[in-house]
Design an enzyme around this catalytic site. Structure first.
Site, PDB file in Angstrom:
ATOM      1  N   GLU A 319      41.561  33.989  45.712  1.00 56.50           N
ATOM      2  CA  GLU A 319      42.829  34.286  46.382  1.00 56.50           C
ATOM      3  C   GLU A 319      42.699  34.903  47.774  1.00 56.50           C
ATOM      4  O   GLU A 319      43.346  35.883  48.090  1.00 56.50           O
ATOM      5  CB  GLU A 319      43.675  35.213  45.499  1.00 56.50           C
ATOM      6  CG  GLU A 319      44.088  34.561  44.199  1.00 56.50           C
ATOM      7  CD  GLU A 319      45.020  35.449  43.373  1.00 56.50           C
ATOM      8  OE1 GLU A 319      46.101  34.973  43.032  1.00 56.50           O
ATOM      9  OE2 GLU A 319      44.654  36.605  43.073  1.00 56.50           O
TER      10      GLU A 319
HETATM   11  C1  ACM Z   1      42.564  35.513  39.447  1.00 56.12           C
HETATM   12  O1  ACM Z   1      43.349  35.534  38.479  1.00 56.12           O
HETATM   13  N1  ACM Z   1      42.999  35.797  40.649  1.00 56.12           N
HETATM   14  C2  ACM Z   1      41.171  35.203  39.274  1.00 56.12           C
END
Ligand code: ACM
Length: 727
Positions: A319
């Protein structure tokens, strides 16, 4: 029954050995009474008539070590505590523990895990290839108890067992909410009982850095708000876990999810670090273009690699939005000079440097699936999380994979939701076409939709790809999980994942899973799990008078799924203000599943299959639920903490009454009147809409309306079946 569905060569060999040692006419273990969880690969339970031995005299053969002696002591203690409620135990029995090697691979994915148990009256023989197998054999022996009308008995017969996957883990996020050392130890105790072997700790994120660093002390002094593990505590935890056959895999998430690090060391940041909220914090990231970042990571990860002896080291990598990188002229100039054409290429550059450092330290790198988007060493292990498609993609690129897609326990889906996800099925977890179309239209989620998140029934895995699936991890992110509710947010659902990762793929009887989860949960509580004790304390705190009534009410509801209970996130995404959450409310105490409702479901199954005796038990439950609903309504008149649930208790009252009326119609074979049916269907439709508002993560976070008190009524699907049958 011998099931052979395997790919790992060592285990294949063990399986062949196990098959050889089976009696020629081995029968399937009775699925009914035995309580093994995970279900063993092969078993023949011939009788269950032997009284529980009052204790065991242990005879050692083969390899022995202090670790095994301690394991045997723990076993004896747990047996003694099991016997406390047994009125007439049998005589002492002999337990032969035969460990055939000390297994230099112990506590690595290559460890020898197979074992066999021969259970005879007065004499139990456990044979294992290595210490891990001894631990698993003892775990199975604890479960070799069959409850019958005459009290608990020892199961007799044979078991030949080995896991389907070598990597069977739990990930706990200790960054969003800190979890105490004692709490982590309790989870490790439970893991041992269901043969899980990896505890992955998510140790740093925007909200906190949770390990003492002597090289960079501001990490824990500034980045932990006083809540971190000292280095001594980490060593203690690693030792504790090792004794129970559990590896600790540390994760330090970089280059995103690093606001805690960047607050401590702002000189490593790519942009501003102050004033961020939960979502904008996702834009902060380490500056991957300056040598100071790599010197820092080399020092820090060197220090941490010394604390965590496991060969695997998790660097996160998920992310990264790239926002701060895009806005930083120095980073943009660096990218131009190095011909790094995108955020993803810069991430690749970063992970190449980092992986080289870790490889020099002898570590095998793990990262969330995003780090597999760019060329990276094939030895890098990818943890798939956004959908089963990620597993397919990473294995196609030749990476070993740990599957977490479908196993996010923080989404508060029931146990069967994870249980249905096969780690090697490329279309097991993800969005269906209708959900995909909805998400595509959403202004925030639409642009973030990736192919991997969508179920693709055309994807097929080659045998070579299948062998790259090491196993999986149940993940528990802790935005909504405090130390107080950790036990009940993990268990018993983590045990369902444990079975999916250990047992043959064909083991998938969901009713039988719930039957055994109930028994396993009792066993876990006997050996120290505090889910029920802590829940009871929370209920008493919330409703000092009427705890039993509130307990009964909580058995009928579940918290909203898919982060709809996350008021911070929901507030930011729907532009609504929510009061602060203390995680002590009804929706925090309620579990994702209910055995009370499962019992109702089974009785409805029975009734609809023609077993009229089920009607009485259904009536008893529905009547009790009506009373509970009235009881909670009465309490709510003077208890503001319960008042928010009043609309739900009113609905439970109505729905229970509808259920009673449906039962009468079914029993008297009188088709119900049209206006009754319409009223019942309207009541059910209201609950279906409530359910739908948090049925996916996208719905959960973007629906404008959610049901009161963040609660769902769990018995609606079975009630629907009764109403249909009454028509
Ligand atoms: C995640 O759930 N950002 C690995």
């Amino acid at each position: 029954m011998t099931r052979s569905n395997r790919k790992h060569p060592v285990a294949l060999m063990l399986l062949a050995l196990a098959a050889l040692s089976m009696t020629p006419h081995a029968q399937a273990a009775p699925q009914g009474p035995s309580a093994f969880l995970p279900v063993p690969r092969a078993s023949q339970i011939t009788a269950s008539s032997d009284a529980l031995p009052r204790s065991f005299n242990i005879e050692w053969r083969g390899h022995r070590s202090p670790l095994l002696t301690r394991a045997a002591e723990r076993f004896k203690q747990s047996w003694t505590s099991r016997l406390k409620t047994v009125t007439s135990p049998g005589p002492r029995a002999v337990l032969i523990i035969e460990c055939r090697s000390d297994d230099p691979g112990f506590l690595q994915p290559t460890q020898k895990e197979a074992y066999s148990l021969t259970l005879k009256a007065g004499r139990v023989h456990l044979v294992a290839d290595g210490p891990a197998g001894v631990l698993y054999g003892l775990a199975s022996l604890r479960q070799a108890v069959i409850d019958g009308p005459g009290g608990p008995h020892l199961a007799l017969g044979t078991i030949q067992d080995a896991p389907r996957f070598v990597w069977r883990g739990i990930m706990i996020d200790v960054a969003r909410h800190f979890m105490s050392l004692d709490s982590l130890k309790r989870q490790i105790d439970a893991m041992e009982q269901v043969k899980l072997n990896v505890l992955h700790l998510h140790l740093s994120d925007n909200e906190g850095f949770r390990v003492e660093s002597r090289l960079y002390p501001k990490l824990h002094e500034v980045g932990a708000h006083g809540q971190y593990y000292s280095q001594g505590e980490i060593r203690d935890l690693v030792t504790y876990a090792r004794d129970r056959g559990v590896r600790i895999v540390p994760e330090f998430d970089v280059p995103g999810h690093t606001l805690a690090i960047l607050t401590a060391y702002p000189e490593l940041a790519s942009g501003p670090t102050a004033g961020a909220n939960y979502i904008s914090a996702m834009n902060s990231a380490l500056n991957p273009t300056i040598p100071e970042t790599y010197a820092f990571l080399d020092g820090l990860f060197g220090e941490m690699a010394g604390l965590f002896p496991d060969p695997y080291f998790h660097v996160g990598g998920d992310e990264v939005t790239g926002e701060h990188w895009a806005k930083n002229p120095q980073i943009q100039a660096f990218m131009a000079a190095k011909v790094l054409k995108s955020k993803v290429e810069l991430e690749g550059y970063f992970h190449d440097q980092l992986s080289a450092q870790l490889r020099r330290r002898g570590k095998i790198v793990i990262g969330w699936e995003e780090i597999g988007r760019v060329e990276t060493g094939k030895d890098t292990v990818i943890q798939a999380w956004r959908g089963s498609g990620s597993m397919a993609k990473a294995t196609a690129l030749g990476h070993p994979v740990i599957v977490s897609a479908g196993y996010y326990l923080d989404l508060l889906e029931p146990a069967i939701s994870a249980y249905r996800v096969d780690p090697q099925d490329p279309a097991a977890s993800g969005l269906n076409p209708e959900q995909t179309a909805t998400v595509r239209k959403h202004p925030i989620f639409g642009p973030r939709l990736a192919d991997e998140m969508v179920k693709n029934p055309d994807l097929k895995l080659t045998e070579a790809q299948k062998t790259l699936v090491l196993g999986g991890e149940a993940a528990l992110w802790s935005e909504l999980v405090t130390d107080e509710i950790l036990d009940q947010r993990l268990w018993p659902r983590a045990a369902a994942v444990a079975e999916r990762l250990w047992s043959p793929a064909e083991v998938r009887d969901e009713a039988d899973l719930y039957r055994r989860l109930y028994i396993v949960q009792e066993g876990l509580r006997r050996s120290g799990l505090k889910d029920e004790a802590k829940r009871a304390a929370m209920i008493a705190n919330l409703a000092p008078t009427g705890t039993d009534t509130v307990r009964g009410f909580l058995d009928l509801v579940a918290p909203l799924r898919n982060h709809a209970h996350n008021h911070v996130l929901r507030g930011l995404l729907t532009f609504k203000a929510f009061p602060p959450q203390d995680f002590k409310g009804l929706a925090d105490i309620a579990a994702a599943d209910s055995f009370e409702v499962t019992r109702f479901d089974r009785s409805v199954d029975g009734l609809l299959a023609g077993d009229v005796t089920s009607a009485q038990s259904l009536r008893d439950q529905l009547q009790a639920w009506k009373d509970i609903a009235s009881g909670v309504s009465a309490l709510a008149a003077t208890n503001p903490a319960l008042a928010e649930a009043s609309p739900i208790t009113a609905d439970i009252h109505d729905l229970s009454q509808i259920g009673l009326e449906a039962l009468s119609a079914i029993e008297t074979k009188t088709p119900s009147a049209t206006d009754w049916t319409q009223r019942a269907e309207a009541a059910l439709a209201k609950q279906a809409a409530a359910e739908k508002a948090s049925a996916t993560i996208f719905a959960g976070l973007s629906s404008k309306e959610q049901p009161p008190a963040d609660l769902l009524i769990l018995f609606v699907p079975s009630l629907q079946r009764l109403v249909e049958a009454a028509r």
